[in-house]
Design a protein around this motif. Structure first.
Motif, PDB file in Angstrom:
ATOM      1  N   ARG A  52      -0.978 -14.863  -3.606  1.00 56.61           N
ATOM      2  CA  ARG A  52      -2.477 -14.259  -4.249  1.00 56.61           C
ATOM      3  C   ARG A  52      -1.803 -13.835  -5.601  1.00 56.61           C
ATOM      4  N   VAL A  53      -1.014 -13.127  -5.720  1.00 58.30           N
ATOM      5  CA  VAL A  53      -0.376 -12.071  -6.640  1.00 58.30           C
ATOM      6  C   VAL A  53      -0.415 -13.217  -7.632  1.00 58.30           C
ATOM      7  N   ILE A  54       0.354 -14.613  -7.951  1.00 60.40           N
ATOM      8  CA  ILE A  54       0.660 -15.419  -8.720  1.00 60.40           C
ATOM      9  C   ILE A  54      -1.097 -15.838  -9.522  1.00 60.40           C
ATOM     10  N   LEU A  55      -1.112 -15.650  -8.459  1.00 62.09           N
ATOM     11  CA  LEU A  55      -3.273 -16.417  -8.930  1.00 62.09           C
ATOM     12  C   LEU A  55      -3.976 -15.479  -9.525  1.00 62.09           C
ATOM     13  N   GLY A  56      -3.055 -14.288  -8.754  1.00 62.76           N
ATOM     14  CA  GLY A  56      -4.563 -13.279  -9.331  1.00 62.76           C
ATOM     15  C   GLY A  56      -3.926 -12.284 -11.501  1.00 62.76           C
ATOM     16  N   ALA A  57      -2.852 -12.891 -11.200  1.00 62.14           N
ATOM     17  CA  ALA A  57      -1.694 -13.144 -12.610  1.00 62.14           C
ATOM     18  C   ALA A  57      -2.295 -13.466 -13.285  1.00 62.14           C
ATOM     19  N   VAL A 129      11.916 -10.818  -9.097  1.00 64.93           N
ATOM     20  CA  VAL A 129      11.080 -11.880 -10.269  1.00 64.93           C
ATOM     21  C   VAL A 129       9.486 -11.753 -10.405  1.00 64.93           C
ATOM     22  N   ILE A 130       9.237 -12.418  -9.092  1.00 63.74           N
ATOM     23  CA  ILE A 130       7.680 -12.798  -9.246  1.00 63.74           C
ATOM     24  C   ILE A 130       6.682 -11.289  -9.432  1.00 63.74           C
ATOM     25  N   LEU A 131       7.101 -10.539  -9.193  1.00 60.89           N
ATOM     26  CA  LEU A 131       6.154  -9.248  -9.408  1.00 60.89           C
ATOM     27  C   LEU A 131       6.311  -8.782 -10.820  1.00 60.89           C
ATOM     28  N   LEU A 132       7.771  -8.214 -11.447  1.00 62.73           N
ATOM     29  CA  LEU A 132       8.271  -8.304 -12.564  1.00 62.73           C
ATOM     30  C   LEU A 132       7.289  -9.751 -13.695  1.00 62.73           C
ATOM     31  N   THR A 133       7.519 -11.083 -13.418  1.00 58.95           N
ATOM     32  CA  THR A 133       6.620 -11.690 -13.938  1.00 58.95           C
ATOM     33  C   THR A 133       4.835 -11.435 -14.565  1.00 58.95           C
ATOM     34  N   ALA A 134       4.701 -10.704 -12.498  1.00 58.99           N
ATOM     35  CA  ALA A 134       3.257 -11.217 -12.840  1.00 58.99           C
ATOM     36  C   ALA A 134       2.750  -9.795 -13.999  1.00 58.99           C
ATOM     37  N   ILE A 135       3.170  -8.378 -13.770  1.00 53.64           N
ATOM     38  CA  ILE A 135       2.601  -7.087 -14.084  1.00 53.64           C
ATOM     39  C   ILE A 135       3.603  -7.374 -15.573  1.00 53.64           C
ATOM     40  N   VAL A 136       3.990  -7.478 -16.517  1.00 60.34           N
ATOM     41  CA  VAL A 136       4.462  -8.670 -17.601  1.00 60.34           C
ATOM     42  C   VAL A 136       3.882  -8.949 -18.129  1.00 60.34           C
ATOM     43  N   GLN A 137       2.704 -10.266 -17.464  1.00 58.70           N
ATOM     44  CA  GLN A 137       1.901 -10.911 -17.537  1.00 58.70           C
ATOM     45  C   GLN A 137       0.694 -10.738 -17.799  1.00 58.70           C
ATOM     46  N   VAL A 138       0.116  -9.317 -16.906  1.00 59.31           N
ATOM     47  CA  VAL A 138      -0.691  -8.531 -16.937  1.00 59.31           C
ATOM     48  C   VAL A 138      -1.052  -7.532 -18.368  1.00 59.31           C
ATOM     49  N   LEU A 139       0.190  -7.247 -18.616  1.00 55.07           N
ATOM     50  CA  LEU A 139       0.224  -6.183 -19.437  1.00 55.07           C
ATOM     51  C   LEU A 139       0.352  -6.936 -20.997  1.00 55.07           C
TER      52      LEU A 139
END
Length: 197
Positions: A52-57, A129-139
């Protein structure tokens, strides 16, 4: 993004010396371990959360950069999207392979897989790594310069490599010199040699 180890809650127990006064004490006994069914269920919930985090980001990134600001998107927008997808795919597949459960022919659970919520495990680093990538992608919807924050991942990997492998290897002392013979033993050996001659 490490999680703190959860310990058993404090419980009030009567103090035997005073009788009526309560004190907070740790419960006695061994902390329970997780069963394979609990590990399996928690792994399934963890994998659902991270998908869900991956799809949302990706949805936020695509909606902002590829739909709203389509005219200003460059080849780097696409390159960074592909980079994020490769990171997500590699991390998620590794986690799902680690959490793969084994079932008997009758459908009973034989093995729940590796616990993805275990502290200091490889899965913890993959989740980071997944959370860092999602945060960076959204930012990165605000500014593409936020992609430089992803350099924290290789910096963390180098830190772990140094702390756990290279640092102890470089700082390890060589083979120790033979222990010095104490004075009594040395005098005894000298007397034996003198008697021989």
């Amino acid at each position: 993004m490490s999680r703190r180890k959860q310990s058993a809650p404090l419980t009030p127990e009567a103090n035997s010396s005073t009788g009526s006064r309560n004190e907070w004490r740790w419960p006695k006994g061994k902390v329970g371990t997780k069963g394979k069914k609990q590990i399996y269920e928690e792994n399934e919930a963890t994998l659902k959360f991270y998908i869900r985090v991956i799809l949302g980001a990706n949805a936020i990134y695509a909606a902002i950069n590829l739909l709203v600001f389509h005219s200003s998107s460059t080849v780097w927008t696409w390159v960074l999207l592909v980079f994020a997808l490769v990171v997500y795919l590699g991390s998620y597949r590794s986690m799902s392979a680690m959490a793969k459960a084994a079932f008997a022919e009758d459908g009973s659970l034989l093995d729940g897989g590796i616990d993805l919520n275990m502290e200091q495990g490889m899965a913890e680093h993959l989740k980071d790594v997944i959370l860092l990538t999602a945060i960076v992608q959204v930012l990165s919807a605000i500014s593409s310069y936020f992609w430089y924050l992803w350099l924290l991942a290789p910096a963390r990997a180098l830190h772990l490599l140094w702390v756990n492998l290279l640092g102890p290897w470089f700082s390890a002392e060589g083979p120790s010199a033979p222990e010095e013979v104490n004075e009594k033993k040395q005098r005894r050996q000298e007397r034996r040699q003198m008697k021989r001659f």
